[in-house]
Design a protein around this motif. Structure first.
Motif, PDB file in Angstrom:
ATOM      1  N   MET A   1       0.850  -1.190   0.000  1.00  0.00           N
ATOM      2  CA  MET A   1       0.000   0.000   0.000  1.00  0.00           C
ATOM      3  C   MET A   1       0.886   1.241   0.000  1.00  0.00           C
ATOM      4  O   MET A   1       1.705   1.415   0.886  1.00  0.00           O
ATOM      5  N   PRO A   2       0.737   2.112  -1.005  1.00  0.00           N
ATOM      6  CA  PRO A   2       1.574   3.310  -1.035  1.00  0.00           C
ATOM      7  C   PRO A   2       1.345   4.163   0.213  1.00  0.00           C
ATOM      8  O   PRO A   2       0.226   4.255   0.713  1.00  0.00           O
TER       9      PRO A   2
ATOM     10  N   PHE B   1       1.245   7.311   0.663  1.00  0.00           N
ATOM     11  CA  PHE B   1       0.355   8.475   0.584  1.00  0.00           C
ATOM     12  C   PHE B   1      -1.102   8.072   0.768  1.00  0.00           C
ATOM     13  O   PHE B   1      -1.908   8.834   1.288  1.00  0.00           O
ATOM     14  N   LEU B   2      -1.415   6.804   0.387  1.00  0.00           N
ATOM     15  CA  LEU B   2      -2.790   6.341   0.583  1.00  0.00           C
ATOM     16  C   LEU B   2      -3.096   6.173   2.057  1.00  0.00           C
ATOM     17  O   LEU B   2      -4.136   6.599   2.555  1.00  0.00           O
TER      18      LEU B   2
ATOM     19  N   LEU C   1      -3.509   9.485   3.524  1.00  0.00           N
ATOM     20  CA  LEU C   1      -4.809  10.050   3.177  1.00  0.00           C
ATOM     21  C   LEU C   1      -5.897   9.496   4.100  1.00  0.00           C
ATOM     22  O   LEU C   1      -6.706  10.236   4.658  1.00  0.00           O
ATOM     23  N   LEU C   2      -5.881   8.162   4.268  1.00  0.00           N
ATOM     24  CA  LEU C   2      -6.887   7.532   5.127  1.00  0.00           C
ATOM     25  C   LEU C   2      -6.756   8.027   6.558  1.00  0.00           C
ATOM     26  O   LEU C   2      -7.742   8.382   7.203  1.00  0.00           O
TER      27      LEU C   2
ATOM     28  N   THR D   1      -7.918  11.648   6.928  1.00  0.00           N
ATOM     29  CA  THR D   1      -9.348  11.844   6.798  1.00  0.00           C
ATOM     30  C   THR D   1     -10.103  11.315   8.004  1.00  0.00           C
ATOM     31  O   THR D   1     -10.970  11.991   8.545  1.00  0.00           O
ATOM     32  N   TRP D   2      -9.750  10.070   8.405  1.00  0.00           N
ATOM     33  CA  TRP D   2     -10.561   9.472   9.471  1.00  0.00           C
ATOM     34  C   TRP D   2     -10.094   9.908  10.849  1.00  0.00           C
ATOM     35  O   TRP D   2     -10.877  10.430  11.639  1.00  0.00           O
TER      36      TRP D   2
ATOM     37  N   ARG E   1     -12.354  13.369  10.488  1.00  0.00           N
ATOM     38  CA  ARG E   1     -13.632  12.825  10.911  1.00  0.00           C
ATOM     39  C   ARG E   1     -13.737  12.717  12.431  1.00  0.00           C
ATOM     40  O   ARG E   1     -14.655  13.229  13.045  1.00  0.00           O
TER      41      ARG E   1
ATOM     42  N   LEU F   1       5.813  13.274  -0.024  1.00  0.00           N
ATOM     43  CA  LEU F   1       4.361  13.193  -0.216  1.00  0.00           C
ATOM     44  C   LEU F   1       3.613  13.363   1.100  1.00  0.00           C
ATOM     45  O   LEU F   1       2.579  14.023   1.162  1.00  0.00           O
TER      46      LEU F   1
ATOM     47  N   ARG G   1       3.353  16.809   2.154  1.00  0.00           N
ATOM     48  CA  ARG G   1       2.358  17.542   1.384  1.00  0.00           C
ATOM     49  C   ARG G   1       0.954  17.222   1.878  1.00  0.00           C
ATOM     50  O   ARG G   1       0.120  18.118   2.045  1.00  0.00           O
ATOM     51  N   ILE G   2       0.681  15.944   2.145  1.00  0.00           N
ATOM     52  CA  ILE G   2      -0.658  15.566   2.597  1.00  0.00           C
ATOM     53  C   ILE G   2      -0.968  16.176   3.962  1.00  0.00           C
ATOM     54  O   ILE G   2      -2.064  16.675   4.203  1.00  0.00           O
TER      55      ILE G   2
END
Lengths: 262, 281, 324
Positions: C143-144, C146-147, C150-151, C154-155, C159, C265, C268-269
């Motif tokens: 799994m990269p 950055f993914l 991202l998760l 977000t969560w 969230r 990355l 940046r995120i």
């Protein structure tokens, strides 16, 4: 009196290769007794020695009973088995260089037996280790203890291995070809040391070798291992004089001419 | 030898499963125009079909522009896997050629290639590619293949050089030489087939490295540009709706992780097959 | 040993020379300059444009600019970052420690966790903990980063609001906070990006550590250790691990370039104001001196770390005499 070690119907199979290495081994050994296991290469000698302490590689499967001091070592839980290994029953291996951890000083490797079993604290364990290294014939044991295995000679390494096994005064010492990796002169010294220590401590000795000469001078009783079974079990003089099994006879015959000359 | 390696690999169930996943992904990418239900760029009903959850009509749901996510992921595979495969082929070909040349010719060629590898391998690849792409502005997928592939040949060259040098010492090569085979004939007929399994490991690892690289570039807006869908830019589009429309991110993410994971497993199993151990470790 | 270090230093110098030249040459092909956005409007007279460009040397031929830039670099001057209205050295001095903090914490966490996971897998080889962790580490590598970032952002961030979504410090007047509160605030901001980066590191380390341990566990001295009556954990920790850690530490140097790439990355995120974010901002603003400095510094870090780990890995390599 119950025997110290009693092996009943021990089988070891190599399922991956579809063959059996031991096919129903029976043997008993009394406290203080010296027993030799004679076998040619491939007869399963090392497998037998390892199976006794449950040290077989994972690819091998064992079944049968190995009763030692009243416990079946094959079914004992891991913690109880660890308490037996190194303390009540110790082992010396064939190749002293690879049998020692290359990245640990040899003194620490000997002392670890005592600390791991909670017998001594670190400082006292190291003192008794150095003391024992001296008694096994290492010159300048305090300095030698600080060395790494590759900085010692073959004979010195085997003495370290022996000191490791003897540190907690085991009731049984299993020695698997302890001299076959050594030069002839060193062989005789290490064997002499083994005999002295056995007598002084009154411990039982199970000596495994392909060399009838080594076994005959050390053990009172000899077993002949052939094709995964014990084919002969007799006091040493009797076996040397009148071997019954054809394979035992062949083994004895190979050394007889030398004895006649002597 | 090499032949046994391939046989052992074929007999390995895990390796077959991993190869199956990669094969299926490749097939889906090739057949995307025929198996995708919708045009990946079509916006049938931006109001009613905005961010629709997965259903029978749209198995992966729809995006904010009412585009079918399933079709976009399938067409994205075409771009993402196409770029990845191209970059992988380029880097493996470059690496094999340079590594073999260095090993066979020796001398200054070997010196230059080895020094180049030693120097460049310390550079952060992603950083270099980002800097290059950002400098040139938006690039066509072909340029991406060149940039990503051109920056990935180092490990392959290193592996091939070591392997060829090793095989050159072996008796069968000496025997062939004694029989009068020319140097290039030995390379072509003996050395390259012998190192092929190692090249395959390098290829699988290269694939596992370039798929995330393309996705990362597209994710920061420097890779494949919309409206052309790629797994990376589908993720970029979906990243704003992560808490409300999970399907925008989960499916391309699963596609990336599955293909990269399969390539990694395949590389692992290949190594086991080369080592000659039949049993899983 | 001395020879190796000298060779390493020469290699490092060569890398930097190659990178500096390559980056500079490539940027000559890039359209626009830092003043394009501000000056190329219709209202600015050409003479003013010329004057500003001349002041910062943008009117000179590329070769001369390159010589000037290298010369200044030799004096430790990195130029002026027009997009930040500050000298490049100042921008970099702020950003580099932040990136080092992020990457350092991620490395430490990742290696510690990875080695532990490898130990657990080796301890329970081919049983369910090994298989479960094996699947997880495979996923972690596949799994990269950055993914995952991202998760997590977000969560856990947006969230559930457990962690901040972006930046390095809370908004408001943090300068007046007591030092420990600022440190906690920094840690709280660091947690998500560092852990996300560490997951990828840990997964790679665990896979190597497991393989190295399994290789060592077949050795004779492991059998000796078991015959001494040591428990399995003690055998692993005292006898297997010291002999199996070398290849994993060597991984440190190999993993660093890709970790720095990943950090770019992640910065940046998560809006972590380190070299990665600086690089992105500089690229968008076409601020060449800053871009050059960012790429050069990232390479310096990677090269130095690689040379260091080579030396470390060599010093922990198993001491063993050849069996005659």
């Amino acid at each position: 009196m119950n025997p110290l070690l009693s092996v009943q119907d021990l089988h070891v199979d190599a399922p991956g290769e579809g063959r059996s290495i031991l096919r129903g081994v029976h043997l008993t050994l009394d406290a203080g007794e010296t027993v030799g296991v004679l076998g040619t290469s491939g007869s399963g000698k090392t497998t037998l020695a390892l199976a006794l302490l449950n040290l077989l590689p994972p690819a091998l499967r064992a079944r049968g009973r190995v009763e030692f001091e009243g416990h079946d070592l094959r079914t004992l839980n891991h913690a109880a088995l660890c308490a037996v290994r190194g303390r009540r029953c110790a082992m010396v291996f064939q190749e002293p260089l690879t049998a020692l951890n290359p990245r640990q000083r040899v003194g620490a490797q000997v002392a670890e037996v005592a600390t791991a079993h909670g017998e001594h604290d670190a400082a006292r364990a190291m003192r008794s280790a150095i003391d024992l290294l001296g008694r096994t014939g290492l010159t300048d044991p305090g300095e030698r203890a600080q060395r790494f295995p590759h900085q010692l000679s073959g004979g010195e390494r085997q003495r370290v291995l022996l000191a490791m096994a003897l540190l907690l005064d085991p009731a049984l010492l299993i020695a698997d070809e302890p001299t076959s990796a050594l030069d002839v002169t060193v062989q005789a010294q290490v064997l002499q040391l083994l005999r002295e220590q056995q007598r002084a401590r009154g411990m039982a000795l199970l000596l495994v070798s392909h060399d009838l000469g080594v076994l005959a001078t050390t053990c009172r009783r000899l077993l002949v291992l052939h094709g995964g079974r014990i084919v002969e079990d007799a006091p040493t003089p009797q076996l040397l004089a009148a071997p019954v099994h054809p394979h035992a006879r062949a083994l004895v015959d190979t050394v007889r001419p030398a004895e006649r000359r002597a | 030898m090499a032949g046994h390696t391939w046989r052992r690999l074929l007999a390995d169930r895990t390796a077959r499963a991993a190869a199956g996943v990669l094969g299926a992904a490749a097939l889906a990418a090739v057949l995307a125009p025929w198996i995708a239900g919708y045009d990946p760029t079509a916006q049938p009903d931006p109001v009613a079909l905005r961010l629709a959850a997965p259903s029978w009509q749209h198995p992966f749901g729809t995006d904010p522009f009412s585009r079918d996510v399933c079709s976009r992921v399938l067409h994205g595979a075409r771009i993402s896997l196409g770029v990845a495969a191209g970059a992988m082929l380029l880097s493996v070909t470059l690496g094999t050629t340079l590594g073999a040349l260095a090993a066979v010719l020796g001398g200054w060629v070997d010196g230059v290639v080895s020094a180049l590898v030693d120097v460049l391998i310390a550079m952060p690849r992603l950083l270099v590619v980002i800097a290059l792409v950002a400098t040139f502005g938006a690039l066509s997928p072909w340029w991406l293949v060149v940039l990503i592939g051109g920056s990935g040949w180092l490990t392959t060259a290193r592996i091939v050089r070591a392997e060829v040098r090793d095989h050159q010492q072996r008796e069968y090569v000496t025997a062939a030489r004694a029989l009068g085979a020319s140097r290039w004939r030995i390379v072509w007929r003996h050395l390259l087939p012998a190192v092929a399994p190692q090249v395959a490991v390098a290829a699988a690892l290269a694939l596992a490295a370039v798929i995330p690289l393309e996705a990362a570039l597209s994710f920061v807006g420097l890779g494949i540009q919309p409206p052309l869908p790629s797994w990376g830019n589908i993720l970029l589009d979906g990243s704003d709706y992560l808490t409300t429309a999970w399907w925008l991110v989960v499916f391309p993410m699963a596609a990336i992780t599955l293909t990269v994971g399969s390539a990694l497993v395949l590389a692992d199993r290949l190594r086991v097959a080369i080592a000659g151990e039949g049993r899983p470790s | 040993m001395t020879r190796r270090i000298v060779v390493r230093l020469l290699q490092a110098a060569a890398v930097l020379a190659v990178v500096a030249t390559a980056v500079f040459v490539l940027l000559q092909f890039a359209p626009g300059d830092p003043f394009a956005a501000a000056l190329d409007g219709t209202n600015v007279p050409p003479s003013v444009r010329m004057e500003w460009r001349a002041r910062y040397g943008f009117d000179l031929p590329p070769a001369e600019r390159f010589v000037r830039w290298i010369g200044a670099l030799a004096h430790g001057e990195l130029g002026y970052a027009a997009s930040r209205h500050r000298p490049v050295a100042d921008v970099v001095a702020d950003a580099v420690p932040r990136t080092l903090l992020l990457v350092g914490v991620a490395l430490a966490l990742g290696f510690a966790a990875g080695i532990l996971v490898g130990l657990v897998q080796a301890r329970h080889h081919r049983r369910w903990p090994d298989r479960l962790l094996g699947a997880l580490t495979l996923g972690g590598v596949a799994m990269p980063e950055f993914l995952l970032g991202l998760l997590a952002m977000t969560w856990l961030g947006a969230r559930w609001r457990l962690f901040p979504v972006a930046g390095i410090a809370s908004l408001g007047d943090t300068a007046t906070w007591p030092a420990w509160e600022r440190a906690l605030d920094l840690l709280w901001h660091l947690a998500l990006p560092a852990v996300v980066l560490a997951v990828g590191v840990a997964a790679r380390v665990a896979r190597h550590q497991r393989a190295a341990l399994l290789g060592v566990l077949g050795e004779d001295y492991i059998r000796t250790a078991r015959a001494k009556g040591l428990g399995e954990w003690r055998v692993l920790w005292h006898h297997a691990l010291p002999n199996a850690i070398g290849p994993v530490l060597a991984l440190l140097g190999l993993a660093l370039p890709s970790l720095i790439g990943g950090a770019v990355l992640i910065e940046r995120i998560f809006g972590w104001p380190g070299m990665g974010l600086t690089l992105f901002d500089a690229l968008l603003a076409r601020d060449y001196p800053l871009v050059l400095a960012a790429v050069l510094l990232a390479t310096v870090v990677a090269v130095v770390a690689r040379a260091l780990t080579d030396v470390v890995a060599e010093s922990v390599a198993p001491r063993r005499a050849r069996i005659p």
